[in-house]
Design an enzyme around this catalytic site. Structure first.
Site, PDB file in Angstrom:
ATOM      1  N   LYS A   1       0.883  -1.294  -0.015  1.00 44.66           N
ATOM      2  CA  LYS A   1       0.009  -0.105   0.053  1.00 44.66           C
ATOM      3  C   LYS A   1       1.018   1.407  -0.090  1.00 44.66           C
ATOM      4  CE  LYS A   1      -1.898   1.617   4.029  1.00 44.66           C
ATOM      5  NZ  LYS A   1      -1.176   3.007   4.371  1.00 44.66           N
ATOM      6  N   ASN A   2       1.871   1.252   0.891  1.00 45.30           N
ATOM      7  CA  ASN A   2       2.620   2.603   1.086  1.00 45.30           C
ATOM      8  C   ASN A   2       3.658   2.715  -0.047  1.00 45.30           C
ATOM      9  OD1 ASN A   2       1.464   2.994   3.451  1.00 45.30           O
ATOM     10  ND2 ASN A   2       3.216   2.624   4.874  1.00 45.30           N
TER      11      ASN A   2
ATOM     12  N   CYS B   1      -4.730  13.295  12.882  1.00 48.23           N
ATOM     13  CA  CYS B   1      -5.057  11.793  12.750  1.00 48.23           C
ATOM     14  C   CYS B   1      -4.998  11.093  14.039  1.00 48.23           C
ATOM     15  CB  CYS B   1      -4.771  10.994  11.613  1.00 48.23           C
ATOM     16  SG  CYS B   1      -3.056  10.450  11.859  1.00 48.23           S
TER      17      CYS B   1
ATOM     18  N   ARG C   1       0.838  14.902  12.969  1.00 49.03           N
ATOM     19  CA  ARG C   1       1.263  14.623  11.762  1.00 49.03           C
ATOM     20  C   ARG C   1       1.351  15.997  10.602  1.00 49.03           C
ATOM     21  NH1 ARG C   1      -0.850   8.816   9.535  1.00 49.03           N
ATOM     22  NH2 ARG C   1       1.008   8.897   8.354  1.00 49.03           N
TER      23      ARG C   1
ATOM     24  N   ASP D   1       5.204   0.925  11.915  1.00 47.31           N
ATOM     25  CA  ASP D   1       4.037   0.305  11.480  1.00 47.31           C
ATOM     26  C   ASP D   1       4.055  -1.090  12.054  1.00 47.31           C
ATOM     27  OD1 ASP D   1       3.092   2.616  10.219  1.00 47.31           O
ATOM     28  OD2 ASP D   1       3.506   1.908   8.107  1.00 47.31           O
TER      29      ASP D   1
ATOM     30  N   ARG E   1      -8.633  -0.276   5.236  1.00 47.40           N
ATOM     31  CA  ARG E   1      -7.416   0.556   4.495  1.00 47.40           C
ATOM     32  C   ARG E   1      -6.078   0.063   4.123  1.00 47.40           C
ATOM     33  NH1 ARG E   1      -6.172   4.791   7.872  1.00 47.40           N
ATOM     34  NH2 ARG E   1      -4.643   5.432   6.382  1.00 47.40           N
TER      35      ARG E   1
HETATM   36  C1  UD1 Z   1       4.354   6.924   6.236  1.00 51.65           C
HETATM   37  C2  UD1 Z   1       3.697   5.710   5.987  1.00 51.65           C
HETATM   38  C3  UD1 Z   1       3.184   5.434   7.459  1.00 51.65           C
HETATM   39  C4  UD1 Z   1       4.272   5.321   8.366  1.00 51.65           C
HETATM   40  C5  UD1 Z   1       5.398   6.472   8.453  1.00 51.65           C
HETATM   41  C6  UD1 Z   1       6.572   6.301   9.195  1.00 51.65           C
HETATM   42  C7  UD1 Z   1       2.725   5.992   3.851  1.00 51.65           C
HETATM   43  C8  UD1 Z   1       1.264   6.549   3.212  1.00 51.65           C
HETATM   44  N1  UD1 Z   1       2.326   6.085   5.451  1.00 51.65           N
HETATM   45  O1  UD1 Z   1       3.550   8.204   6.771  1.00 51.65           O
HETATM   46  O2  UD1 Z   1       2.411   3.951   7.045  1.00 51.65           O
HETATM   47  O3  UD1 Z   1       3.905   4.944   9.469  1.00 51.65           O
HETATM   48  O4  UD1 Z   1       5.615   6.897   6.882  1.00 51.65           O
HETATM   49  O5  UD1 Z   1       7.323   5.140   8.573  1.00 51.65           O
HETATM   50  O6  UD1 Z   1       3.667   5.664   3.312  1.00 51.65           O
HETATM   51  N2  UD1 Z   1       6.922  14.910  10.205  1.00 51.65           N
HETATM   52  C9  UD1 Z   1       7.036  16.296  10.200  1.00 51.65           C
HETATM   53  N3  UD1 Z   1       6.833  17.147   9.197  1.00 51.65           N
HETATM   54  C10 UD1 Z   1       6.460  16.665   7.896  1.00 51.65           C
HETATM   55  C11 UD1 Z   1       6.334  15.394   7.782  1.00 51.65           C
HETATM   56  C12 UD1 Z   1       6.390  14.517   8.986  1.00 51.65           C
HETATM   57  O7  UD1 Z   1       7.117  16.523  11.472  1.00 51.65           O
HETATM   58  O8  UD1 Z   1       6.485  17.588   7.302  1.00 51.65           O
HETATM   59  C13 UD1 Z   1       7.168  14.017  11.238  1.00 51.65           C
HETATM   60  C14 UD1 Z   1       5.619  13.104  11.543  1.00 51.65           C
HETATM   61  O9  UD1 Z   1       4.732  13.731  12.281  1.00 51.65           O
HETATM   62  C15 UD1 Z   1       6.370  12.055  12.277  1.00 51.65           C
HETATM   63  C16 UD1 Z   1       7.495  11.831  11.513  1.00 51.65           C
HETATM   64  O10 UD1 Z   1       7.780  12.999  10.820  1.00 51.65           O
HETATM   65  O11 UD1 Z   1       6.520  12.164  13.715  1.00 51.65           O
HETATM   66  C17 UD1 Z   1       7.622  10.686  10.310  1.00 51.65           C
HETATM   67  O12 UD1 Z   1       6.419  10.917   9.623  1.00 51.65           O
HETATM   68  P1  UD1 Z   1       6.327  10.500   7.997  1.00 51.65           P
HETATM   69  O13 UD1 Z   1       7.720   9.604   7.757  1.00 51.65           O
HETATM   70  O14 UD1 Z   1       6.231  11.809   7.075  1.00 51.65           O
HETATM   71  O15 UD1 Z   1       5.151   9.466   7.890  1.00 51.65           O
HETATM   72  P2  UD1 Z   1       4.269   9.554   6.632  1.00 51.65           P
HETATM   73  O16 UD1 Z   1       4.909   9.754   5.363  1.00 51.65           O
HETATM   74  O17 UD1 Z   1       2.894  10.269   7.032  1.00 51.65           O
END
Ligand code: UD1
Length: 420
Positions: free
Chosen positions: A22-23, A117, A122, A307, A399
């Protein structure tokens, strides 16, 4: 609302095939917006999040042709709409992944601001900062991110303050069509980022350092046709392996990439599992033994994935000994432990740390899923528990897990979907 009814305890035995990731599929579908040609994406998982991303491409005016095996042919050359509406973004935060591709290819994008969420606030500040560094003009109006780059994007040196999977993906996609060279430092190294990078290369992108924390992208004028198969879902594979270990079972997981699961397999061995690994399969045998509790500390790849944290917390709650689980990525990702305690688990939370004391056995109870991976951990707990567990709000599980109850049933679980 449908629920999952699990009659436990049962021991998982048999073979299971892992679906496409999925990811990985979500950013790859978003990246198809970068192409002038036709791209064929294969091995898509049959999941609600994938349907949402397909709906989003559809509402942007992308031409889509879906075959019966969930391969999809995509042509985004002639879209006329650049807005990702609130209704879709609120059901799936990963909709934000269309921002970089729309902006890089068409010079404009309007994407609803994703909210928080269940697992935390996030933010997406690093996505936006990276795109600004590439020259985008970004503002927020009426809950929407308005991004413009009428003269195209320009390569830049970007240091990511924090390792972010989605942030790296958005910037990598945008940089592929930017003028000149971009260097993305402290990039996420997750296998799904690697899969996306390989897809971009298949469309004609020039990327070096794939799989490392420094990605060097030489922007090209346009991207073209590609035929690409999405990697297997490492989290689905890991979930079945943990479910088998927690139920003292023995399973063969097929169509998997074992190299993407090193940290998870190391913990399963520590928990007492006997593992064998082939090119695209993993077998696990507990030889009927109870697992040993393991300590978990989540961190970006190649360390232990957030995850898989909830599933190991479930395993620890039926294991011998005490396991400490430290969640460093998302602030609210231990909330499912309250539901597990209602099943007789012994879990205490202090900040981002859960101390899980193994119990003699769990008792079935009605429980509520709070997010995708938390719902998987409740299913695992239900498989281990004596009596009936009724898991509510299973739209979370749909999902991310294709045909969860059918796959679990084939492994001997007594689990079925019941009307709410
Ligand atoms: C993706 C995965 C999710 C997984 C996560 C971490 C998808 C669709 N989802 O989520 O299943 O749990 O990676 O491996 O691929 N952050 C910031 N600023 C930003 C972006 C992120 O502070 O602009 C923080 C987030 O709040 C979190 C951390 O960085 O604490 C990691 O988040 P991120 O790797 O971006 O997660 P996702 O891409 O949303």
């Amino acid at each position: 609302m449908e629920k999952l009814l699990i009659s436990g305890p049962s021991t998982l035995r048999g073979e299971v095939r892992v679906s496409g990731s999925k990811n990985s599929a979500l950013p790859i579908l978003a990246a198809s917006l970068l192409s002038e040609g036709r791209v064929l994406v294969r091995n898509l998982p049959h999941l609600n999040d994938i349907t949402t991303m397909i709906d989003l491409l559809n509402c942007l005016g992308v031409e889509l042709l879906i075959d019966e095996k969930l391969g999809i042919e995509i042509c985004a050359a002639n879209i006329e709409e650049y807005t990702a509406p609130y209704d879709l973004v609120k059901t799936m935060r990963a909709s934000i992944l269309v921002l970089g591709p729309l902006l890089a290819h068409f010079g404009r994008a309007r994407v609803s601001f994703p909210g928080g969420c269940a697992i935390g606030s996030r933010p997406i500040d690093l996505h936006l900062r990276g795109l600004e560094a590439l020259g985008a003009d970004i503002s927020v109006d009426g809950g929407y991110i308005e991004a413009k780059a009428p003269n195209g994007l320009t390569g830049a040196h970007i240091f990511m303050d924090k390792v972010t999977v989605g942030g790296t993906e958005n910037i990598l996609m945008a940089a592929s069509l930017a003028k000149g060279r971009s260097i993305i430092e402290n990039a996420a190294r997750e296998p799904e980022v690697v899969d996306l990078a390989n897809f971009l290369v298949a469309m004609g992108a020039k990327i070096e350092g794939i799989g490392s924390d420094t990605l060097v992208v030489d922007g090209v004028e346009k991207l073209g046709d590609a035929d690409f198969s999405v990697m297997p879902d490492r989290i689905e594979a890991g979930t079945f392996l943990v479910a088998a270990a927690a139920t003292r079972g023995s399973i063969l997981v097929k169509d998997v990439d074992p190299t993407a699961l090193d940290a998870v397999l190391a913990k399963l061995e520590e928990a007492g599992a006997t593992l064998e690994v082939g090119d695209d399969w993993i077998s696990l045998d507990m030889q009927g033994r109870k697992p040993r509790a393991v300590d978990i500390h989540t961190a970006p790849y190649p360390a232990f994935p957030t995850d898989m944290q909830a599933q190991f917390t479930a395993l620890n709650s039926v294991a011998d000994g005490v396991g400490t689980v430290v969640e460093t990525i998302f602030e609210n990702r231990l909330i499912q432990t309250h539901e597990m305690n209602r099943m007789g688990a012994d879990i205490t939370i202090n900040g981002n740390t859960a101390v899980v004391r193994g119990t003699e056995g769990l008792k079935g109870a009605p429980v509520m899923a709070t997010d995708l991976r938390a719902s998987a951990s409740l299913v695992i707990a239900g498989l281990c528990a004596e009596g009936e567990t009724l898991v509510d709000r299973i739209y979370h599980i749909d999902r991310g897990y294709e045909c969860i109850e059918e796959k679990m049933q084939l492994l001997g679980a007594r689990i079925r979907r019941v009307p709410g």
